[in-house]
Design a protein around this motif. Structure first.
Motif, mmCIF file in Angstrom:
data_model
loop_
_atom_site.group_PDB
_atom_site.id
_atom_site.type_symbol
_atom_site.label_atom_id
_atom_site.label_comp_id
_atom_site.label_asym_id
_atom_site.label_seq_id
_atom_site.Cartn_x
_atom_site.Cartn_y
_atom_site.Cartn_z
ATOM 1 N N SER A 270 22.769 0.995 18.914
ATOM 2 C CA SER A 270 23.589 0.032 18.165
ATOM 3 C C SER A 270 22.854 -0.355 16.892
ATOM 4 O O SER A 270 22.403 -1.485 16.726
ATOM 5 C CB SER A 270 23.895 -1.205 19.014
ATOM 6 O OG SER A 270 22.682 -1.829 19.421
ATOM 7 N N LEU A 271 22.711 0.619 15.991
ATOM 8 C CA LEU A 271 21.962 0.400 14.757
ATOM 9 C C LEU A 271 22.733 -0.556 13.848
ATOM 10 O O LEU A 271 23.894 -0.338 13.520
ATOM 11 C CB LEU A 271 21.736 1.730 14.035
ATOM 12 C CG LEU A 271 20.801 2.727 14.732
ATOM 13 C CD1 LEU A 271 20.745 4.026 13.935
ATOM 14 C CD2 LEU A 271 19.419 2.141 14.873
ATOM 15 N N GLU A 272 22.056 -1.653 13.459
ATOM 16 C CA GLU A 272 22.660 -2.600 12.534
ATOM 17 C C GLU A 272 22.349 -2.240 11.085
ATOM 18 O O GLU A 272 23.136 -2.537 10.183
ATOM 19 C CB GLU A 272 22.171 -4.020 12.842
ATOM 20 C CG GLU A 272 22.589 -4.510 14.212
ATOM 21 C CD GLU A 272 22.126 -5.938 14.455
ATOM 22 O OE1 GLU A 272 21.490 -6.499 13.539
ATOM 23 O OE2 GLU A 272 22.409 -6.486 15.532
ATOM 24 N N GLN A 273 21.155 -1.650 10.860
ATOM 25 C CA GLN A 273 20.770 -1.249 9.520
ATOM 26 C C GLN A 273 20.392 0.225 9.537
ATOM 27 O O GLN A 273 19.755 0.697 10.479
ATOM 28 C CB GLN A 273 19.585 -2.083 9.026
ATOM 29 C CG GLN A 273 19.881 -3.569 8.917
ATOM 30 C CD GLN A 273 18.702 -4.329 8.324
ATOM 31 O OE1 GLN A 273 17.993 -3.828 7.461
ATOM 32 N NE2 GLN A 273 18.502 -5.544 8.806
ATOM 33 N N PRO A 274 20.765 0.950 8.496
ATOM 34 C CA PRO A 274 20.410 2.374 8.457
ATOM 35 C C PRO A 274 18.918 2.530 8.188
ATOM 36 O O PRO A 274 18.285 1.663 7.574
ATOM 37 C CB PRO A 274 21.255 2.915 7.299
ATOM 38 C CG PRO A 274 21.503 1.737 6.421
ATOM 39 C CD PRO A 274 21.601 0.547 7.350
ATOM 40 N N PRO A 275 18.307 3.644 8.635
ATOM 41 C CA PRO A 275 16.893 3.900 8.355
ATOM 42 C C PRO A 275 16.642 3.981 6.849
ATOM 43 O O PRO A 275 17.522 4.371 6.069
ATOM 44 C CB PRO A 275 16.633 5.237 9.047
ATOM 45 C CG PRO A 275 17.718 5.369 10.049
ATOM 46 C CD PRO A 275 18.914 4.680 9.474
ATOM 47 N N LEU A 276 15.420 3.624 6.445
ATOM 48 C CA LEU A 276 15.082 3.552 5.031
ATOM 49 C C LEU A 276 13.783 4.304 4.771
ATOM 50 O O LEU A 276 12.788 4.082 5.456
ATOM 51 C CB LEU A 276 14.930 2.090 4.600
ATOM 52 C CG LEU A 276 14.404 1.836 3.187
ATOM 53 C CD1 LEU A 276 15.366 2.382 2.135
ATOM 54 C CD2 LEU A 276 14.175 0.342 2.974
ATOM 55 N N LEU A 277 13.811 5.181 3.787
ATOM 56 C CA LEU A 277 12.621 5.883 3.330
ATOM 57 C C LEU A 277 12.285 5.381 1.927
ATOM 58 O O LEU A 277 13.137 5.410 1.026
ATOM 59 C CB LEU A 277 12.868 7.393 3.303
ATOM 60 C CG LEU A 277 11.717 8.261 2.778
ATOM 61 C CD1 LEU A 277 10.507 8.180 3.711
ATOM 62 C CD2 LEU A 277 12.174 9.715 2.614
ATOM 63 N N LEU A 278 11.045 4.914 1.756
ATOM 64 C CA LEU A 278 10.594 4.395 0.467
ATOM 65 C C LEU A 278 9.539 5.328 -0.110
ATOM 66 O O LEU A 278 8.643 5.794 0.620
ATOM 67 C CB LEU A 278 10.005 2.984 0.616
ATOM 68 C CG LEU A 278 10.933 1.888 1.139
ATOM 69 C CD1 LEU A 278 10.738 1.707 2.640
ATOM 70 C CD2 LEU A 278 10.654 0.566 0.416
ATOM 71 N N LEU A 279 9.631 5.583 -1.425
ATOM 72 C CA LEU A 279 8.671 6.424 -2.125
ATOM 73 C C LEU A 279 8.129 5.657 -3.322
ATOM 74 O O LEU A 279 8.903 5.188 -4.176
ATOM 75 C CB LEU A 279 9.314 7.723 -2.625
ATOM 76 C CG LEU A 279 9.892 8.718 -1.624
ATOM 77 C CD1 LEU A 279 11.308 8.331 -1.212
ATOM 78 C CD2 LEU A 279 9.913 10.118 -2.249
ATOM 79 N N GLY A 280 6.816 5.476 -3.378
ATOM 80 C CA GLY A 280 6.199 4.959 -4.587
ATOM 81 C C GLY A 280 5.743 6.113 -5.447
ATOM 82 O O GLY A 280 5.273 7.137 -4.936
ATOM 83 N N ASP A 281 5.897 5.979 -6.785
ATOM 84 C CA ASP A 281 5.593 7.123 -7.636
ATOM 85 C C ASP A 281 4.474 6.820 -8.620
ATOM 86 O O ASP A 281 3.962 5.699 -8.699
ATOM 87 C CB ASP A 281 6.857 7.632 -8.345
ATOM 88 C CG ASP A 281 7.451 6.619 -9.325
ATOM 89 O OD1 ASP A 281 6.700 5.754 -9.837
ATOM 90 O OD2 ASP A 281 8.664 6.682 -9.582
ATOM 91 N N GLU A 282 4.124 7.831 -9.393
ATOM 92 C CA GLU A 282 2.995 7.737 -10.310
ATOM 93 C C GLU A 282 3.283 6.848 -11.515
ATOM 94 O O GLU A 282 2.366 6.440 -12.227
ATOM 95 C CB GLU A 282 2.618 9.133 -10.805
ATOM 96 C CG GLU A 282 3.724 9.824 -11.594
ATOM 97 C CD GLU A 282 3.311 11.171 -12.128
ATOM 98 O OE1 GLU A 282 2.093 11.454 -12.110
ATOM 99 O OE2 GLU A 282 4.200 11.942 -12.542
ATOM 100 N N LYS A 283 4.567 6.520 -11.780
ATOM 101 C CA LYS A 283 4.937 5.668 -12.908
ATOM 102 C C LYS A 283 5.135 4.221 -12.490
ATOM 103 O O LYS A 283 5.622 3.409 -13.282
ATOM 104 C CB LYS A 283 6.218 6.207 -13.557
ATOM 105 C CG LYS A 283 6.040 7.581 -14.193
ATOM 106 C CD LYS A 283 7.310 8.046 -14.877
ATOM 107 C CE LYS A 283 7.111 9.409 -15.523
ATOM 108 N NZ LYS A 283 8.351 9.888 -16.202
#
Length: 967
Positions: A270-283
């Motif tokens: 019963s997922l209330e929030q979708p999974p999240l992938l975060l990427l930090g970048d060189e800028k």
């Protein structure tokens, strides 16, 4: 010589510090109750009392101005002083306890200097106890080489625990993926795919560098970021390791990753929030990708399947809008992002960089709230955040570890100094309130959150370390697995250095230096402890003391079976080998396998003295003489004397005044003293018993010496019958009892004829008697405990009164015999409580019990239900298990003389008969335990000793002891 003695002291310095835990029923410690104002008043009261006493002495002595020894205060005087200082409502029992803890030598008086020494030791101990022990359980970790890395550093290590069992996955800088089992053995390997546009297929290998990786638990994939401005998704399963998706064409290089999904919702579907992938970048920007239908996949599946992974151009991500939602937050930092984290409860993104102006930033995903920005010089190369503690920890190039409050950005809570190179990673271990930090020079430090103290510095001994060179690391060396964890999985920390991995096991709970221990904690932690190595009874305090192989000491109330005091790591991690009490019965002396000896206050568990080791070999026996002199024997084959009279001397030097060098030719196993005859007896592994004069400190008599020494069995225990030795008409009789391979021998040490009787005590052939004891007030009974866990009570009121021929093996009357434990008895002792006789038993099975003299079981120390020794109705149950009735059927019943005929006399000069008996005894034991295969003897000596050793080893008494130098 001084260099060698200084080296021996380092045995104490290297040991794990001890901890003491007291029963809360003991009440507040005197040291806790006294305030600084009380101490000042107490000092003035002592000074005034001393001045008044000196004035009276001068009046009595007239003109004699000679100095006199400082006089102390008696209990009544001390009680009056405490009433005047603290108040008249103090309890009598508290005052008595205070007085006894200071007057440890039972002189009946205490002096101001004694009181100061006691308080200083107590305060020092409490200050040390307030500092917790580092959570690391090993001195050095388990280290494995990542041979598939091709000498490139490991960028990230992730853990996969579902489905079990636990696996690790390491990703190298060159794109090599390695799957490990929990023991760090390689299971699978995979290299990232190369550019498919290359013309020659066999040259299509990955030519970039990986920057970070993260495990996506709900979809069983690993996302890997590279400096080729792409993202690789690799499927992980029990039998599959496959690169599935290649998302390429980012506008900047992703430098760090973070993945979050609703764990509880995933398991309940019963997922209330979708999974999240975060990427930090060189800028300095952050990319967010929500996977809207992760149960069906991360992206749309292609209409036709080409060879290799599915390639998705980043600019075409909009075509997958029904599967993934994308957001980009640019220019959060002016430098590349070094770490990114996500707090789901508040939708806060946490990022760090090595920027002076935006070192760490906490911002909401909606961007509607002002971000929290931390600014400090050289920024943060790493950080960790704990939601429940509202604590953030940062580390960076300035070599400082900083602790920050969640809502205070102006200044840190604390700055921890100590690292000499850049701090590469930090981790908060909330379960024990500690922080791990790791620097570029492979130094791991453990910090306490509450006190900000460095608890441990560990230089990890990676094989790639070279003097004067800094090893290469990935940007994410740490993997911390902390509770809650799946069953049978212990918390641990994985550290990556170049192409090596190290695993350090961690403690599951905060390990402090001491304090109170609740009954529930005691039953949970210590009830099923390791085997007992020694035990004794303290008649003055009516307490039983048990020593365990894990270097722990328990003090038990004999009247109820309740635990009163517990000392953990008394000798670090060394096995506790022997114990004794001093003449006042208020000090406990313990010896360990590494040669260290300590003196403890039995009233409060304070370590009063550390005695200088003469060797790093096992101490097997201790005995206290008058005038606070202590004798120690062991595998050094010598007698060492110590003086423990000084209250201020924490370290006591060894005295070698006893002329014992070269007297014993083998390890000394036992020691016993007889004050009435002013002698000390020592017994060794080669069967020799030596009688020493206390006055001359020289040997005066040798028993079983010469031709018998080669064939004699080891002497396991010796006992003086003190009542006989104290009576003139009996002291020429059998006053010394020795135990050799189950034979009990009675000796006279004053007359010309030594032998006064000998007989075989155990019920079964081939056993040993490891402990002897008697009612020392009358010497009417003798108790023997053997290697089967059985004890025998013999009537010796008229035994060993006449000289007997060597061939005579007449037994005294056997009063009782029962099996008290499942394994060998290492202690049996007669207790007299409330004018009744009881028997204390302690076994290598880890338990100590109390019995009536008739064999009724009072209980085991540490059981949940307490007993009242004055009330038989509270006893555990009547478990009189008479071995003679249980083990002998009517057809198998045989007389004791039949057993005697099967077991030869150890004093016999006929060596051939002993060899035959040892062989027969060995085969008998093998017949009893048919499932056991004959073992190779551990003793490098002749056939007889090998056979005897085999008989001994089959009983499992010397399980963990190195016997290579026994013969």
């Amino acid at each position: 010589m001084d260099t060698f003695r200084n080296k021996m002291w380092t045995l104490y310095e290297k040991a794990v510090p001890h901890s003491r835990f007291c029963d809360p029923a003991c009440g507040v410690s005197p040291a806790e109750k006294l305030s600084p104002e009380h101490l000042q008043l107490l000092r003035n009261a002592f000074t005034c009392s001393k001045a008044g006493l000196q004035t009276q002495e001068h009046k009595l002595k007239g003109s004699n101005r000679g100095t006199s020894e400082e006089r102390g205060l008696t209990f009544e005087e001390f009680w009056d002083v405490l009433k005047s200082v603290i108040g008249p409502n103090i309890e009598d029992t508290w005052c008595k306890r205070f007085f006894d803890e200071v007057d440890i030598s039972c002189t009946g008086q205490i002096k101001w200097q004694q009181l100061c020494s006691y308080l200083l030791l107590e305060y020092t101990e409490r200050q040390r106890a307030s500092i917790p022990t580092a959570a690391l359980l090993e001195a050095q970790p388990q280290i494995r080489h990542c041979s598939h890395n091709k000498r490139e550093p490991t960028v990230r290590v992730v853990a996969v625990s579902h489905p079990p069992p636990l696996r690790y996955i390491s990703i190298s800088k060159g794109g090599q993926i390695t799957v490990w089992n929990s023991s760090l053995h390689t299971l699978k390997t995979l290299g990232l795919a190369g550019d498919p546009t290359e013309e020659v297929a066999n040259t299509r290998r990955f030519r970039g560098w990986t920057t970070d990786a993260v495990y996506m638990g709900n979809v069983h994939r690993i996302a890997i970021a590279t400096d080729c401005r792409d993202l690789r998704f690799v499927t992980i399963s029990s039998n599959c390791l496959l690169e599935e998706i290649h998302l390429y064409g980012f506008r900047s290089v992703p430098t760090c990753l973070c993945y979050w999904y609703d764990v509880q919702g995933f398991h309940s579907k019963s997922l209330e929030q979708p999974p999240l992938l975060l990427l930090g970048d060189e800028k300095g920007g952050v990319h967010l990708m929500w996977f809207l239908n992760s149960s069906k996949g991360l992206f749309k599946k292609p209409s036709k399947r080409d060879k290799g992974p599915q390639r998705i151009f980043f600019q075409d991500l909009g075509k997958h809008s029904d599967m993934v939602s994308y957001q980009h937050i640019p220019s959060i930092h002016q430098e590349p992002i070094t770490r990114v984290m996500f707090e789901p409860s508040t939708n806060v993104i946490m990022t760090s960089s090595e920027s002076d102006t935006t070192s760490v930033v906490f911002m909401n995903v909606s961007l509607k709230q002002e971000p929290y920005i931390w600014k400090f010089k050289q920024g943060a190369k790493c950080f960790d955040y704990n939601t429940s503690l509202q604590l953030m920890v940062t580390g960076g190039s300035d070599r400082k570890v900083r602790l920050w409050s969640r809502y205070v950005t102006s200044s840190p809570v604390a700055t921890l100094l100590g690292h000499h190179t850049t701090v590469l990673d930090v981790a908060i271990y909330q379960h024990v309130g500690q922080i791990f930090s790791y620097s570029r020079d492979a130094e791991l430090r453990v910090w306490d959150i509450s006190t900000h103290q460095c608890l441990k510095v560990l230089r990890l001994q990676f094989p790639c370390l070279q003097p004067g060179r800094i090893p290469e690391h990935g940007n994410f060396p740490f993997l911390l697995l902390s509770p809650p964890l799946p069953d049978e999985m212990q918390p641990h920390l994985v550290v990556a250095c170049k192409d090596y991995l190290a695993v350090l096991n961690l403690s599951e709970k905060r390990r402090g230096g001491g304090g109170w221990l609740t009954d529930e904690e005691f039953r949970t932690e210590f009830r099923q402890g390791p085997y007992l190595s020694c035990a004794l009874y303290n008649p003055t305090l009516r307490q039983v003391v048990t020593g365990h192989a894990d270097s722990s000491v328990f003090l038990w109330d004999v009247e109820t079976g309740k635990r009163r005091l517990y000392i953990l790591n008394a000798h670090g991690e060394e096995v506790l080998s022997c114990m004794a009490v001093d003449s006042s019965h208020r000090r406990l002396i313990t010896g360990a396998r590494n040669g260290t000896i300590k003196v403890w206050n039995l009233l409060n568990g304070l370590n009063l003295h550390k005695l200088e080791p003469v060797t790093n070999s096992e101490v097997t026996g201790l005995t206290c003489l008058h005038d606070n002199r202590l004798l120690a024997v062991g595998w050094s084959q010598c007698i060492t004397q110590y003086s423990i009279a000084g209250d201020k001397d924490l370290k006591v030097r060894a005295e070698t005044s006893w002329k014992s060098s070269g007297v014993h030719k083998s390890d000394v196993l036992a020691v016993c003293q007889c004050s009435a005859l002013s002698v000390v007896a020592t017994a060794s592994y080669d069967g020799e018993v030596v009688i020493w004069s206390m006055e001359t400190q020289k040997p005066m008599l040798h028993l079983q010496r010469g031709t018998q020494a080669r064939s004699a069995l080891p002497v396991d225990s010796i006992l003086f019958l003190q009542h006989r030795a104290g009576r003139k008409q009996l002291r020429n009789k059998g006053v010394l009892v020795s135990s050799q391979g189950g034979w009990l021998c009675f000796w006279s040490i004053t007359g010309e004829n030594r032998s006064y009787g000998h007989f075989y005590a155990p019920e079964q052939p081939g056993e040993r008697v490891l402990s002897l004891n008697s009612d020392q007030s009358k010497n009417t009974i003798l108790i023997s405990g053997d290697t089967t866990g059985s004890l025998q009570i013999w009537d010796i009121s008229s035994y060993a009164m006449d000289i007997q021929p060597e061939a005579t093996c007449e037994q005294p009357p056997l009063l009782q015999s029962w099996r008290a434990h499942k394994r060998a008895l290492i202690c049996v002792e007669v207790l007299e409580v409330f004018d009744r006789l009881f028997v204390l038993t302690a076994s290598v099975d880890g338990s100590a019990g109390l019995w009536t003299e008739d064999g009724n079981h009072v209980g085991f120390f540490g059981q949940e239900v307490m007993w009242n020794i004055a009330d038989p109705g509270t006893y555990h149950r009547n478990t009189r298990n008479n071995l003679r009735e249980e083990r002998r059927t009517e057809g198998e019943n045989r007389e004791a003389s039949d057993i005697q005929s099967q077991v030869p006399d150890p004093t016999s000069r006929d060596q051939t008969s002993q060899e035959e008996w040892c062989s027969e005894a060995s085969s008998t034991r093998a017949g009893v335990n048919d499932h056991e295969q004959p073992q190779q003897p551990m003793y490098p000596c002749e056939d007889l000793c090998q056979t005897v050793a085999l008989c001994y080893e089959r009983r499992g008494v010397f399980e963990d002891i190195d016997h290579s130098n026994r013969c």
